[in-house]
Motif scaffolding. Structure first.
Motif, mmCIF file in Angstrom:
data_model
loop_
_atom_site.group_PDB
_atom_site.id
_atom_site.type_symbol
_atom_site.label_atom_id
_atom_site.label_comp_id
_atom_site.label_asym_id
_atom_site.label_seq_id
_atom_site.Cartn_x
_atom_site.Cartn_y
_atom_site.Cartn_z
ATOM 1 N N LEU A 163 33.196 0.710 14.751
ATOM 2 C CA LEU A 163 33.270 0.230 13.439
ATOM 3 C C LEU A 163 32.066 1.336 12.616
ATOM 4 C CD1 LEU A 163 33.637 -1.241 10.758
ATOM 5 C CD2 LEU A 163 32.013 -3.096 11.595
ATOM 6 N N SER A 164 32.667 2.246 11.962
ATOM 7 C CA SER A 164 31.720 3.301 11.225
ATOM 8 C C SER A 164 31.351 2.727 9.809
ATOM 9 C CB SER A 164 32.471 4.419 11.123
ATOM 10 O OG SER A 164 31.624 5.521 10.299
ATOM 11 N N ALA A 165 30.351 2.368 9.620
ATOM 12 C CA ALA A 165 29.988 2.098 8.242
ATOM 13 C C ALA A 165 28.426 2.230 7.710
ATOM 14 C CB ALA A 165 30.025 0.293 8.419
ATOM 15 N N PRO A 166 28.418 2.917 6.492
ATOM 16 C CA PRO A 166 27.176 3.671 6.071
ATOM 17 C C PRO A 166 26.250 2.290 5.923
ATOM 18 C CG PRO A 166 28.809 4.619 5.071
ATOM 19 C CD PRO A 166 29.554 3.498 5.771
ATOM 20 N N LEU A 167 26.980 1.182 5.536
ATOM 21 C CA LEU A 167 26.126 -0.010 5.148
ATOM 22 C C LEU A 167 26.258 -1.139 6.236
ATOM 23 C CD1 LEU A 167 27.203 -0.362 1.106
ATOM 24 C CD2 LEU A 167 24.975 0.755 2.352
ATOM 25 N N LEU A 168 26.144 -0.820 7.470
ATOM 26 C CA LEU A 168 26.470 -1.334 8.524
ATOM 27 C C LEU A 168 25.477 -2.560 8.551
ATOM 28 C CD1 LEU A 168 28.013 -1.896 11.301
ATOM 29 C CD2 LEU A 168 25.645 -0.637 12.306
ATOM 30 N N PHE A 169 24.136 -2.510 8.256
ATOM 31 C CA PHE A 169 23.258 -3.289 8.384
ATOM 32 C C PHE A 169 23.130 -4.308 6.884
ATOM 33 C CE2 PHE A 169 21.608 -0.403 11.809
ATOM 34 C CZ PHE A 169 21.863 -1.025 12.724
ATOM 35 N N GLU A 170 23.031 -3.271 5.875
ATOM 36 C CA GLU A 170 22.943 -3.874 4.439
ATOM 37 C C GLU A 170 24.111 -4.886 4.279
ATOM 38 O OE1 GLU A 170 21.826 0.648 4.009
ATOM 39 O OE2 GLU A 170 22.987 -0.749 5.641
ATOM 40 N N ALA A 171 25.383 -4.727 4.790
ATOM 41 C CA ALA A 171 26.451 -5.571 4.593
ATOM 42 C C ALA A 171 26.680 -6.708 5.614
ATOM 43 C CB ALA A 171 27.717 -4.754 4.514
ATOM 44 N N ASN A 172 25.734 -6.506 6.466
ATOM 45 C CA ASN A 172 25.718 -7.489 7.690
ATOM 46 C C ASN A 172 26.961 -7.357 8.440
ATOM 47 O OD1 ASN A 172 24.514 -9.648 9.069
ATOM 48 N ND2 ASN A 172 25.305 -11.228 8.165
ATOM 49 N N PHE A 173 27.575 -6.058 8.766
ATOM 50 C CA PHE A 173 28.821 -6.072 9.309
ATOM 51 C C PHE A 173 28.199 -5.884 10.933
ATOM 52 C CE2 PHE A 173 31.187 -3.569 6.225
ATOM 53 C CZ PHE A 173 31.413 -4.818 5.368
ATOM 54 N N GLN A 174 26.864 -5.932 11.181
ATOM 55 C CA GLN A 174 26.564 -5.996 12.583
ATOM 56 C C GLN A 174 26.845 -7.065 13.429
ATOM 57 O OE1 GLN A 174 24.451 -6.038 10.245
ATOM 58 N NE2 GLN A 174 22.350 -7.173 11.017
ATOM 59 N N LYS A 175 27.133 -8.253 12.615
ATOM 60 C CA LYS A 175 27.476 -9.577 13.397
ATOM 61 C C LYS A 175 28.718 -9.548 14.079
ATOM 62 C CE LYS A 175 29.743 -11.156 8.962
ATOM 63 N NZ LYS A 175 29.540 -12.331 7.861
ATOM 64 N N LEU A 176 29.697 -8.164 13.772
ATOM 65 C CA LEU A 176 30.874 -8.099 14.558
ATOM 66 C C LEU A 176 30.733 -7.062 15.697
ATOM 67 C CD1 LEU A 176 32.967 -7.161 11.315
ATOM 68 C CD2 LEU A 176 32.818 -9.555 12.527
ATOM 69 N N THR A 177 29.501 -6.625 15.872
ATOM 70 C CA THR A 177 29.363 -5.425 16.822
ATOM 71 C C THR A 177 28.428 -5.850 17.964
ATOM 72 O OG1 THR A 177 27.410 -4.543 15.890
ATOM 73 C CG2 THR A 177 29.608 -3.647 15.033
ATOM 74 N N LYS A 178 28.705 -5.273 19.085
ATOM 75 C CA LYS A 178 27.839 -5.459 20.447
ATOM 76 C C LYS A 178 26.828 -4.593 20.570
ATOM 77 C CE LYS A 178 31.009 -8.649 22.649
ATOM 78 N NZ LYS A 178 30.474 -10.013 22.704
#
Length: 198
Positions: free
Chosen positions: A109-124
């Protein structure tokens, strides 16, 4: 849920180059930036909401005037927060869908805002791609046709590398040649294949 690796990094750090290498190894890439563009395509509900908020000036040739929107949210934090609260849930929904459709052993999951958008809840696990400030500045100036002050302002407006490193499991430094970069990615690819089987 598919074993998902988050990948982020500052602007012009080399995220696309790194994801291209993973893709060449047969790994599915879910690109949050591409999804973000799709959700504001002409006639989309999100684009209509943005038009209501900022007026017709925000539309150019039936499409979102990204340059103007960037200027607005760069100066106005409340506008930025409003935009994020509108778009992030829509993007997240599509990201989840794309992850579920992934057919590779793991996906990125490539996301410039990975942490800002809280997308890390989807990642291991999470990767941050780093490069030198000089390289970043030079790439932004060349790519976006902006001056030194604007380039530095864009970079300083992002989550700091220090914070990204703290939140990441793996770091890829992109300060050398492409061969070295490929070797770093290959090493992680082998690890992730093993992790995804556990």
């Amino acid at each position: 849920m598919k074993y998902t690796i988050g990948l982020t990094g500052g602007i012009a750090s080399g995220k696309t180059t790194v994801t291209n290498i993973f893709e060449n190894f047969g790994i599915n890439i879910i690109d949050a930036d591409k999804i973000a563009k799709q959700v504001v395509s002409p006639k989309s509900d999100a684009l209509e909401e943005i038009k209501k908020k900022f007026g017709n000036k925000i539309i150019k040739d039936n499409e979102l005037n990204r340059a103007l929107l960037r200027k607005i949210i760069f100066k106005d934090k409340s506008a930025k927060m409003w935009l994020e609260s509108l778009l992030h849930p829509i993007i997240l929904e599509q990201v989840v869908k794309d992850i579920s459709l992934s057919s590779s052993p793991y996906c990125i999951l490539s996301a410039p805002l990975l942490f800002e958008a809280n997308f890390q809840k989807l990642t291991k696990r999470n990767i941050t791609v780093l490069t030198t400030m000089t390289s970043q500045v030079n790439r932004v100036i060349k790519r976006d046709n902006v001056d030194l002050i604007q380039a530095k302002a864009v970079i300083s407006n992002q989550l700091s590398n220090k914070m990204k490193i703290r939140l990441s499991d793996d770091i890829i430094t992109n300060n050398s040649n492409l061969k070295n970069l490929k070797n770093k990615v290959l090493s992680l690819h082998i690890q992730y294949q093993q992790f995804s089987r556990i």
